[in-house]
Design an enzyme around this catalytic site. Structure first.
Site, mmCIF file in Angstrom:
data_model
loop_
_atom_site.group_PDB
_atom_site.id
_atom_site.type_symbol
_atom_site.label_atom_id
_atom_site.label_comp_id
_atom_site.label_asym_id
_atom_site.label_seq_id
_atom_site.Cartn_x
_atom_site.Cartn_y
_atom_site.Cartn_z
ATOM 1 N N LYS A 166 16.611 4.843 -0.157
ATOM 2 C CA LYS A 166 15.357 4.105 0.012
ATOM 3 C C LYS A 166 14.481 4.294 -1.223
ATOM 4 O O LYS A 166 14.261 5.420 -1.666
ATOM 5 C CB LYS A 166 14.595 4.589 1.257
ATOM 6 C CG LYS A 166 13.279 3.862 1.494
ATOM 7 C CD LYS A 166 12.621 4.272 2.797
ATOM 8 C CE LYS A 166 11.819 5.540 2.680
ATOM 9 N NZ LYS A 166 10.552 5.354 1.897
ATOM 10 N N ASP A 181 11.624 -0.382 0.237
ATOM 11 C CA ASP A 181 10.583 -0.134 1.236
ATOM 12 C C ASP A 181 9.209 -0.414 0.636
ATOM 13 O O ASP A 181 8.468 0.501 0.295
ATOM 14 C CB ASP A 181 10.705 1.323 1.706
ATOM 15 C CG ASP A 181 9.641 1.718 2.716
ATOM 16 O OD1 ASP A 181 9.130 0.825 3.414
ATOM 17 O OD2 ASP A 181 9.337 2.922 2.798
ATOM 18 N N LYS A 204 7.036 -2.830 2.161
ATOM 19 C CA LYS A 204 6.137 -3.208 3.263
ATOM 20 C C LYS A 204 5.224 -4.370 2.885
ATOM 21 O O LYS A 204 3.993 -4.281 2.985
ATOM 22 C CB LYS A 204 5.303 -2.008 3.706
ATOM 23 C CG LYS A 204 6.110 -0.804 4.170
ATOM 24 C CD LYS A 204 5.194 0.329 4.608
ATOM 25 C CE LYS A 204 5.952 1.562 5.057
ATOM 26 N NZ LYS A 204 6.602 2.287 3.930
ATOM 27 N N ASP A 258 1.058 -10.122 3.182
ATOM 28 C CA ASP A 258 0.218 -11.038 2.413
ATOM 29 C C ASP A 258 0.344 -12.409 3.080
ATOM 30 O O ASP A 258 0.900 -12.531 4.173
ATOM 31 C CB ASP A 258 0.700 -11.079 0.944
ATOM 32 C CG ASP A 258 -0.439 -11.355 -0.044
ATOM 33 O OD1 ASP A 258 -1.215 -12.305 0.205
ATOM 34 O OD2 ASP A 258 -0.527 -10.648 -1.053
ATOM 35 N N THR A 288 4.516 5.850 11.103
ATOM 36 C CA THR A 288 4.757 7.105 11.820
ATOM 37 C C THR A 288 3.716 8.170 11.514
ATOM 38 O O THR A 288 3.662 9.191 12.185
ATOM 39 C CB THR A 288 6.155 7.665 11.505
ATOM 40 O OG1 THR A 288 6.322 7.755 10.086
ATOM 41 C CG2 THR A 288 7.238 6.784 12.098
ATOM 42 N N ARG A 329 12.577 14.825 2.308
ATOM 43 C CA ARG A 329 12.572 16.211 1.835
ATOM 44 C C ARG A 329 13.656 17.124 2.398
ATOM 45 O O ARG A 329 14.175 17.966 1.664
ATOM 46 C CB ARG A 329 11.185 16.828 2.070
ATOM 47 C CG ARG A 329 10.147 16.306 1.080
ATOM 48 C CD ARG A 329 8.718 16.551 1.536
ATOM 49 N NE ARG A 329 8.337 15.632 2.602
ATOM 50 C CZ ARG A 329 7.090 15.429 3.002
ATOM 51 N NH1 ARG A 329 6.105 16.091 2.440
ATOM 52 N NH2 ARG A 329 6.816 14.577 3.966
#
Length: 232
Positions: free
Chosen positions: A34, A61, A63, A66, A121, A212
């Site tokens: 990603k 990614d 997002k 518009d 999230t 991570r």
């Protein structure tokens, strides 16, 4: 191109050399990758293409949110870059999502998947109240996921805790892509709604986004292998 890797490794770096050092330790058969806003802004389409050229499926990614025409053109550009998947914000509405999907289907890479973000999230009830008063995260996710499905998209980004609910109302082919995945005992960082890989798969999640716990591991490929083994 891999089709069965369920883990999407989030490349959240501000240094392209560090990112490439990690990528060299991973395998396209074991994961997808990603690329988010920070890396794309810093290193641009050429970095994304370099990952695709190494054989990785890439989830771009960004997002997009518009006016419909602008989002459609952006999604078409992403598809023609060769990415596996791209996303938009479902709160942009049905027309925006439909036009984005149509633009991808008219591109040179029509197989690029398009999913929508429901509720981030990182947002808990208190934060959501500031935006949509009196609605729970689960209710907002359900509403936006239904709108996404009705608009013809391939799936949504959601919390694993909402996947069970969505699987009851949406077809099995509808993708549920879930960040906030942490192995048992791991630091949850800035994610408010988290779940382990095994629990997420059992909840009906299609793809697990992990950053991570893998990118900062002493042996990223071994860590990834343990996750993949656990969710077989």
């Amino acid at each position: 191109m891999t089709q069965d890797a369920r883990v999407i490794v989030a490349l959240d770096f501000d240094n392209v050399e560090q990112a490439n050092q990690l990528v060299e330790q991973l395998e396209p058969s074991a994961c997808k990758l990603k690329v988010g806003k920070e890396m794309f802004t810093l290193f641009g389409p050429e970095f994304v293409k370099s990952l695709i050229n190494k054989g990785f499926d890439v989830f771009l990614d960004l997002k997009f949110h518009d006016i419909p025409n602008t989002v459609a053109k952006a999604c078409k550009a992403a598809a023609e870059m060769g990415v596996w998947m791209v996303n938009v914000h479902a709160s942009g509405g049905a027309e925006m999502m439909r036009k984005a999907k149509q633009a991808i289907e008219s591109s040179s890479h029509p197989q690029t998947k398009l999913i929508a973000v429901t509720v981030l999230t990182s947002m808990d009830q208190d934060q959501l109240n500031d935006v949509v008063p009196g609605v729970t995260p689960a209710e907002q996710v359900a509403k936006l996921a239904a709108l996404t499905a009705d608009s013809g998209l391939d799936g949504v980004v959601c919390s694993a805790k909402e996947a069970v609910m969505l699987r009851k109302s949406l077809p099995e082919s509808f993708l549920l892509v879930t960040p906030g995945i942490r192995p048992a005992g791991a630091d949850v960082g800035d994610q408010k709604r988290v779940m382990t890989p095994v629990d997420a798969i059992e909840a009906g999640v299609s793809y697990l986004v992990m950053g991570r716990p893998i990118t900062q591991a002493d042996d990223p490929l071994a860590t990834l292998a343990r996750v993949n083994e656990s969710i077989q």
